[in-house]
Write an enzyme that holds these catalytic residues in place. Sequence first.
Site, PDB file in Angstrom:
ATOM      1  N   ASP A  86     -19.954 -10.267  24.482  1.00  0.00           N
ATOM      2  CA  ASP A  86     -18.963  -9.554  23.181  1.00  0.00           C
ATOM      3  C   ASP A  86     -18.812  -8.151  23.472  1.00  0.00           C
ATOM      4  O   ASP A  86     -19.418  -7.309  22.659  1.00  0.00           O
ATOM      5  CB  ASP A  86     -19.481 -10.091  21.985  1.00  0.00           C
ATOM      6  CG  ASP A  86     -18.874  -9.665  20.607  1.00  0.00           C
ATOM      7  OD1 ASP A  86     -17.413  -9.166  20.871  1.00  0.00           O
ATOM      8  OD2 ASP A  86     -19.059 -10.068  19.402  1.00  0.00           O
ATOM      9  N   CYS A 122     -12.472  -7.958  21.724  1.00  0.00           N
ATOM     10  CA  CYS A 122     -11.566  -6.957  20.568  1.00  0.00           C
ATOM     11  C   CYS A 122     -10.470  -6.313  21.336  1.00  0.00           C
ATOM     12  O   CYS A 122      -9.711  -5.538  20.476  1.00  0.00           O
ATOM     13  CB  CYS A 122     -12.568  -6.268  19.851  1.00  0.00           C
ATOM     14  SG  CYS A 122     -13.558  -5.104  20.802  1.00  0.00           S
ATOM     15  N   CYS A 134       0.765  -1.277   0.021  1.00  0.00           N
ATOM     16  CA  CYS A 134      -0.029   0.005   0.077  1.00  0.00           C
ATOM     17  C   CYS A 134       0.982   1.175  -0.025  1.00  0.00           C
ATOM     18  O   CYS A 134       1.735   1.673   1.052  1.00  0.00           O
ATOM     19  CB  CYS A 134      -1.009  -0.164   1.310  1.00  0.00           C
ATOM     20  SG  CYS A 134      -1.853   1.670   1.323  1.00  0.00           S
ATOM     21  N   CYS A 189      -7.992   1.972  -1.258  1.00  0.00           N
ATOM     22  CA  CYS A 189      -7.705   1.310   0.179  1.00  0.00           C
ATOM     23  C   CYS A 189      -7.576  -0.120   0.089  1.00  0.00           C
ATOM     24  O   CYS A 189      -8.550  -0.594  -0.365  1.00  0.00           O
ATOM     25  CB  CYS A 189      -8.275   1.925   1.164  1.00  0.00           C
ATOM     26  SG  CYS A 189      -8.224   1.023   2.776  1.00  0.00           S
ATOM     27  N   CYS A 243      -0.558   6.689   6.646  1.00  0.00           N
ATOM     28  CA  CYS A 243      -1.923   6.417   6.815  1.00  0.00           C
ATOM     29  C   CYS A 243      -2.114   5.687   8.231  1.00  0.00           C
ATOM     30  O   CYS A 243      -1.724   5.107   8.587  1.00  0.00           O
ATOM     31  CB  CYS A 243      -2.690   5.623   5.808  1.00  0.00           C
ATOM     32  SG  CYS A 243      -4.314   5.369   6.089  1.00  0.00           S
ATOM     33  N   GLN A 253     -19.618  -7.273  12.253  1.00  0.00           N
ATOM     34  CA  GLN A 253     -18.132  -7.554  12.290  1.00  0.00           C
ATOM     35  C   GLN A 253     -17.859  -7.092  10.882  1.00  0.00           C
ATOM     36  O   GLN A 253     -18.366  -7.313   9.772  1.00  0.00           O
ATOM     37  CB  GLN A 253     -17.934  -8.891  12.433  1.00  0.00           C
ATOM     38  CG  GLN A 253     -18.360  -9.489  13.789  1.00  0.00           C
ATOM     39  CD  GLN A 253     -17.206  -9.028  14.910  1.00  0.00           C
ATOM     40  OE1 GLN A 253     -16.255  -8.430  14.552  1.00  0.00           O
ATOM     41  NE2 GLN A 253     -17.792  -9.379  16.050  1.00  0.00           N
ATOM     42  N   TYR A 276     -24.354  -7.803  24.800  1.00  0.00           N
ATOM     43  CA  TYR A 276     -23.853  -7.141  23.727  1.00  0.00           C
ATOM     44  C   TYR A 276     -24.024  -7.697  22.518  1.00  0.00           C
ATOM     45  O   TYR A 276     -23.154  -8.074  21.777  1.00  0.00           O
ATOM     46  CB  TYR A 276     -22.303  -6.893  23.803  1.00  0.00           C
ATOM     47  CG  TYR A 276     -21.868  -6.246  25.266  1.00  0.00           C
ATOM     48  CD1 TYR A 276     -21.693  -5.259  25.744  1.00  0.00           C
ATOM     49  CD2 TYR A 276     -21.669  -7.368  26.318  1.00  0.00           C
ATOM     50  CE1 TYR A 276     -21.437  -4.577  26.935  1.00  0.00           C
ATOM     51  CE2 TYR A 276     -21.176  -6.842  27.558  1.00  0.00           C
ATOM     52  CZ  TYR A 276     -21.231  -5.764  27.983  1.00  0.00           C
ATOM     53  OH  TYR A 276     -20.874  -5.105  29.079  1.00  0.00           O
TER      54      TYR A 276
END
Length: 450
Positions: free
Chosen positions: A380, A407, A72, A158, A78, A282, A311
């Site tokens: 979650d 996460c 990239c 991107c 970025c 997701q 959640y």
Amino acid sequence: MLKKNEIYRAAVTGFTSEGQGVCRVEGCAVFVPNAAPDEVYDLRITHIGKNNAFGKIETIISKSDLRVNRLCPYAKLCGGCDFWHITYEAETAIKAQRVLDALNRLGGQSLREMPITAAESCQSYRNKAQYPVAMGKKTVEAGFYKKGTHELISIDRCLIQPEIADEAKAAVLAWAKEYRISPYDEVNHKGLLRHIFVRLGAATGELLVCLVANGEKLPREKELIAALRQKLPNLRSLTLNTNTRKGNAVLGEKTRTLWGADYIEDVLCGLRFRISPRSFYQVNRDQAEKLYAKAIAAAGLTGEETVLDLYCGTGTITLCLAQKAKKAIGVELVEAAIADAKDNARRNGIENAEFFCADAGQAAQKFSQEGIRPDVIVVDPPRKGLSRDVMEAIAQMSPKKVVYVSCDPATLARDVKLLCEKNYKLLHAEALDMFPRCSHVESIVCLAKA
Ligand code: SAH
């Protein structure tokens, strides 16, 4: 004492949660962007903080075999990705190590290794893009922010987005340029167009474009609709979200449909889900399927259980669980997501799932007081992890198993430790890469009553 702008020689000994290398210089941790495992640098100290410092690579003294040319062209600047400069294998090893270290150091465990499920592709895997819009040198532009700033880099392609997302962004920009739509300026809180939000149903090909504006109306809406319909044949939903607040939140409360449906559909784990712009979904569908399969397997259901999914978003995990349990209950704070979840139960003919729009902690406390005793609780949560009232309610409801999808390894580890203090023990832990080339990592653990 470290000195700013001075050069020091140091080796990379680990990585931060943001993907920077950690080097130790005179007893101080120095965080270094664009680092590769075990490399040695001459570093220039760019910033000295209270407990750590930041450095910049001046010269690579010893180069790692894991360093590669970045595919990239924007990657170095970025703020979106962190790992284009190393092999994907090196990236997943760093991520697995991070989950392992968190669970051992913060979670009080003594695990020896951490399996990680890598993604099959590092490109075009995202199904959601949120491009900030700003005034460029000459005209309105969209792209991503430079690392650590709100300075826009205009980006044509991107690599982690599907091409259609970039095409949708280009189509909106062309309209904005033609009709001189003013971009939002966050410094003086003026101007209209803030973000271009794009979501793709990876399995269905359905495209949602949502313009986020500092206002309730757009000039030239008809022209926008015509241009997007013509350029994006798989457009299913075009909406306008109003966000008149200052700050970093992308979406505001209000969404108006300009054309088509107010949601798109996708297929996940054999079920069909409707997803509205404000609902969580997701971002990597293929990896989400693997993650959910692991969560369902960890729950170990026989068909007799009551399962609570805290959640729950649009009910993705809840409905997968419901198919294998007697009853599944989902709780989620965002109203649009719960409306999606209820509709998703209906459209998949699932009758043993119930959904509540509430704060997870308050709902869990209420269930606990009502004497509800789920056999399995799945959580979650967002990055901050479980709140204290969720933790207490779990302990009171005393399920046989807790399946925790996370996460953020640090808050996961903190919560695992707390659950172990409440008489649970860790049965299984693994990591999964939902975000190739970015520093975030997903993990899933299963705890059982000791
Ligand atoms: N399990 C779902 C969603 C996980 S993301 C899936 O895999 O799709 C975390 C979700 O928690 C988001 O939908 C967010 O809106 C919700 N959330 C955040 N804070 C919450 C709270 N205090 N109570 C209930 N839900 C919350």
